[in-house]
Design a protein around this motif. Structure first.
Motif, PDB file in Angstrom:
ATOM      1  N   ARG A 233       0.818  -1.214   0.000  1.00 37.51           N
ATOM      2  CA  ARG A 233       0.000   0.000   0.000  1.00 37.51           C
ATOM      3  C   ARG A 233       0.851   1.262   0.000  1.00 37.51           C
ATOM      4  O   ARG A 233       0.467   2.285  -0.584  1.00 37.51           O
ATOM      5  N   ASP A 234       1.993   1.234   0.661  1.00 40.83           N
ATOM      6  CA  ASP A 234       2.882   2.403   0.636  1.00 40.83           C
ATOM      7  C   ASP A 234       3.343   2.689  -0.791  1.00 40.83           C
ATOM      8  O   ASP A 234       3.405   3.847  -1.225  1.00 40.83           O
ATOM      9  N   GLU A 238       2.696   5.986  -3.188  1.00 42.04           N
ATOM     10  CA  GLU A 238       3.804   6.699  -3.835  1.00 42.04           C
ATOM     11  C   GLU A 238       3.526   6.944  -5.314  1.00 42.04           C
ATOM     12  O   GLU A 238       4.003   7.931  -5.892  1.00 42.04           O
ATOM     13  N   LEU A 239       2.753   6.064  -5.935  1.00 45.86           N
ATOM     14  CA  LEU A 239       2.470   6.202  -7.364  1.00 45.86           C
ATOM     15  C   LEU A 239       1.746   7.506  -7.685  1.00 45.86           C
ATOM     16  O   LEU A 239       1.802   7.982  -8.822  1.00 45.86           O
ATOM     17  N   ASN A 291      -4.030   3.357  -5.783  1.00 48.94           N
ATOM     18  CA  ASN A 291      -4.235   3.339  -4.331  1.00 48.94           C
ATOM     19  C   ASN A 291      -5.717   3.307  -3.976  1.00 48.94           C
ATOM     20  O   ASN A 291      -6.087   3.030  -2.832  1.00 48.94           O
ATOM     21  N   ASN A 292      -6.569   3.569  -4.973  1.00 50.92           N
ATOM     22  CA  ASN A 292      -8.014   3.478  -4.777  1.00 50.92           C
ATOM     23  C   ASN A 292      -8.459   2.049  -5.064  1.00 50.92           C
ATOM     24  O   ASN A 292      -8.168   1.497  -6.126  1.00 50.92           O
ATOM     25  N   SER A 293      -9.168   1.443  -4.124  1.00 49.87           N
ATOM     26  CA  SER A 293      -9.533   0.028  -4.242  1.00 49.87           C
ATOM     27  C   SER A 293     -10.329  -0.270  -5.502  1.00 49.87           C
ATOM     28  O   SER A 293     -10.105  -1.286  -6.170  1.00 49.87           O
ATOM     29  N   ARG A 294     -11.270   0.608  -5.836  1.00 48.32           N
ATOM     30  CA  ARG A 294     -12.095   0.372  -7.024  1.00 48.32           C
ATOM     31  C   ARG A 294     -11.255   0.433  -8.289  1.00 48.32           C
ATOM     32  O   ARG A 294     -11.385  -0.407  -9.186  1.00 48.32           O
ATOM     33  N   ASP A 295     -10.376   1.422  -8.371  1.00 43.05           N
ATOM     34  CA  ASP A 295      -9.517   1.547  -9.547  1.00 43.05           C
ATOM     35  C   ASP A 295      -8.531   0.387  -9.639  1.00 43.05           C
ATOM     36  O   ASP A 295      -8.171  -0.045 -10.741  1.00 43.05           O
ATOM     37  N   LEU A 296      -8.102  -0.106  -8.490  1.00 44.34           N
ATOM     38  CA  LEU A 296      -7.209  -1.264  -8.486  1.00 44.34           C
ATOM     39  C   LEU A 296      -7.921  -2.476  -9.070  1.00 44.34           C
ATOM     40  O   LEU A 296      -7.356  -3.210  -9.890  1.00 44.34           O
ATOM     41  N   ARG A 297      -9.166  -2.694  -8.668  1.00 42.01           N
ATOM     42  CA  ARG A 297      -9.934  -3.823  -9.202  1.00 42.01           C
ATOM     43  C   ARG A 297     -10.131  -3.697 -10.710  1.00 42.01           C
ATOM     44  O   ARG A 297     -10.215  -4.693 -11.421  1.00 42.01           O
ATOM     45  N   ASP A 298     -10.192  -2.449 -11.197  1.00 38.60           N
ATOM     46  CA  ASP A 298     -10.411  -2.214 -12.626  1.00 38.60           C
ATOM     47  C   ASP A 298      -9.108  -2.111 -13.415  1.00 38.60           C
ATOM     48  O   ASP A 298      -9.101  -1.618 -14.554  1.00 38.60           O
ATOM     49  N   ARG A 343       6.620  11.267  -0.652  1.00 35.19           N
ATOM     50  CA  ARG A 343       6.201  11.638   0.697  1.00 35.19           C
ATOM     51  C   ARG A 343       6.272  10.443   1.640  1.00 35.19           C
ATOM     52  O   ARG A 343       5.824   9.342   1.324  1.00 35.19           O
ATOM     53  N   GLY A 344       6.883  10.681   2.796  1.00 37.21           N
ATOM     54  CA  GLY A 344       6.970   9.640   3.810  1.00 37.21           C
ATOM     55  C   GLY A 344       8.001   8.571   3.523  1.00 37.21           C
ATOM     56  O   GLY A 344       8.081   7.573   4.226  1.00 37.21           O
ATOM     57  N   LYS A 345       8.814   8.742   2.451  1.00 39.54           N
ATOM     58  CA  LYS A 345       9.799   7.726   2.081  1.00 39.54           C
ATOM     59  C   LYS A 345      11.154   8.403   1.883  1.00 39.54           C
ATOM     60  O   LYS A 345      11.635   8.564   0.767  1.00 39.54           O
ATOM     61  N   SER A 346      11.776   8.789   2.965  1.00 43.57           N
ATOM     62  CA  SER A 346      13.025   9.529   2.876  1.00 43.57           C
ATOM     63  C   SER A 346      14.165   8.687   2.316  1.00 43.57           C
ATOM     64  O   SER A 346      15.166   9.213   1.849  1.00 43.57           O
ATOM     65  N   ASP A 347      14.013   7.346   2.362  1.00 45.10           N
ATOM     66  CA  ASP A 347      15.090   6.478   1.883  1.00 45.10           C
ATOM     67  C   ASP A 347      14.885   6.057   0.430  1.00 45.10           C
ATOM     68  O   ASP A 347      15.639   5.253  -0.097  1.00 45.10           O
ATOM     69  N   HIS A 348      13.836   6.571  -0.231  1.00 42.85           N
ATOM     70  CA  HIS A 348      13.586   6.221  -1.622  1.00 42.85           C
ATOM     71  C   HIS A 348      13.297   7.471  -2.444  1.00 42.85           C
ATOM     72  O   HIS A 348      12.708   8.428  -1.953  1.00 42.85           O
TER      73      HIS A 348
END
Length: 371
Positions: A233-234, A238-239, A291-298, A343-348
């Motif tokens: 999910r992280d 990020e995407l 990251n949106n569940s509906r869009d992921l399913r589609d 955001r939230g990924k200082s090592d990447h």
């Protein structure tokens, strides 16, 4: 005078592989006898129809009892009633769990419910596979899914440990489990041209690159609460930073074209120059919405509508499309904005996320594109 009778007593159960194969395919006793008769088996053995029918019925009784153990293959090795040689045991298990792609293609887009099982006669009619075989395949998918759904670690390893399947077959089931677990939409009319293999290839690639167990995932101690059916999910969050690429679309296009010329025909370079926005925004917008569940399913619907269909209209050749996608991905990695930290990924940085995303998208788009 009593005639001499030769009697042989042994420990091992004898499996007629030809009859077993027909049983697996869903044939009834009478149907199997008819097939054997058509193949000339009666003449070859000099046996009467009555004898072959009796022998086949006996085999079927054995298979019926054996099936109770095949639902839990490890028990087969411990069973004294049906002692099988190791090679024969592997064959029996593998044959029982093998499936027809056309049948599984009809199953993966539906819930593994009793209602779906009742409707398998429609699947049998559509695919030409006998109903008994369709039910066996459905039950096997449901059994494996339920067994590994709550287990942690590698799904392939868990399937092999629980069902003693060869690696290639365990990988197929793992992909099916992944598709069902993440509830991907596969049954829309627009996706009818896709095969079970198409979905499994894409699913396997996602499992390798986009899950919490992915080798490209951030370093650190393994998360024992997740397996390779759980999407990272992280990473999906990020995407959303790919929107930055839309602001650099012209630069991305120019870099892509400069590296593309000479690798594909000039006609296709002109196509990229004219419709770069369509291709690029299709690929980027899919990533931004995952990251949106509906869009992921589609995902498969969006991939076909936003990327594959435009490629079809332009009449890309598969080899040329692969080159374009590779150059497009490399050009994106070369942009200076790729050093931005998600955001939230200082090592990447964004480049790592982009490459992780595009490595899978290239495979999926190429697989879904049937030129």
């Amino acid at each position: 005078m009593i005639p001499e009778v030769d009697i042989f007593v042994g420990n091992y159960t004898i499996i007629d592989q030809e009859v077993f194969e027909l049983w697996i395919q869903g044939y009834a006793v009478g149907e199997t006898v008819s097939v054997l008769q058509q193949r000339g088996e009666l003449e070859a053995w000099g046996a009467s129809l009555e004898l072959v029918t009796s022998d086949t019925a006996d085999h079927y009784r054995t298979f019926g009892m054996l099936e109770k153990l095949l639902v839990t293959p490890p028990k087969l090795a411990e069973e004294w009633t049906f002692q099988l040689e190791p090679a024969l045991q592997k064959m029996v298990i593998q044959k029982y769990y093998e499936f027809d792609d056309i049948v599984i293609r009809e199953i993966i887009g539906k819930k593994l419910s009793g209602r779906t099982r009742k409707d398998l006669d429609d699947v049998a009619e559509k695919t030409g596979v006998l109903l008994r075989s369709c039910r066996r395949q459905f039950d096997n998918v449901k059994r494996i899914f339920k067994q590994v759904d709550e287990m942690t670690g590698s799904v392939v390893t868990n399937i092999q440990a629980s069902f003693l399947l060869p690696t290639h077959l365990a990988k197929k089931y793992a992909a099916i489990v992944f598709i069902i677990n993440n509830r991907f939409e596969t049954s829309k009319r627009k996706l009818n041209y896709l095969t079970c293999e198409d979905f499994c290839v894409c699913a396997s690639q996602m499992m390798t690159s986009w899950t919490t167990a992915a080798t490209t995932a951030p370093p650190g101690p393994p998360d024992t609460n997740h397996d390779d059916t759980d999407l990272d999910r992280d990473f999906l969050i990020e995407l959303r930073d790919f929107k930055l690429l839309l602001d650099r679309e012209k630069e991305h296009r120019n870099v892509t074209l400069s590296h593309l010329r000479g690798k594909i025909p000039d006609r296709m370079c002109s196509e990229v120059e004219s419709n770069f926005k369509t291709y690029s925004r299709g690929i980027i917008n899919i990533g931004c919405s995952l990251n949106n569940s509906r869009d992921l399913r589609d995902f498969f619907i969006d991939a076909v509508e936003k990327v594959v269909d435009p490629c079809r209209q332009a009449r890309w050749k598969s080899a040329e499309l692969q080159i374009f996608l590779q150059v497009y991905a490399d050009a994106g990695s070369a942009l200076d904005i790729m050093t931005k930290k998600p955001r939230g990924k200082s090592d990447h940085n964004l480049r790592g996320t982009w490459e992780r995303y595009m490595n899978t998208m290239r495979v999926c788009i190429t697989q879904l594109y049937h030129s």
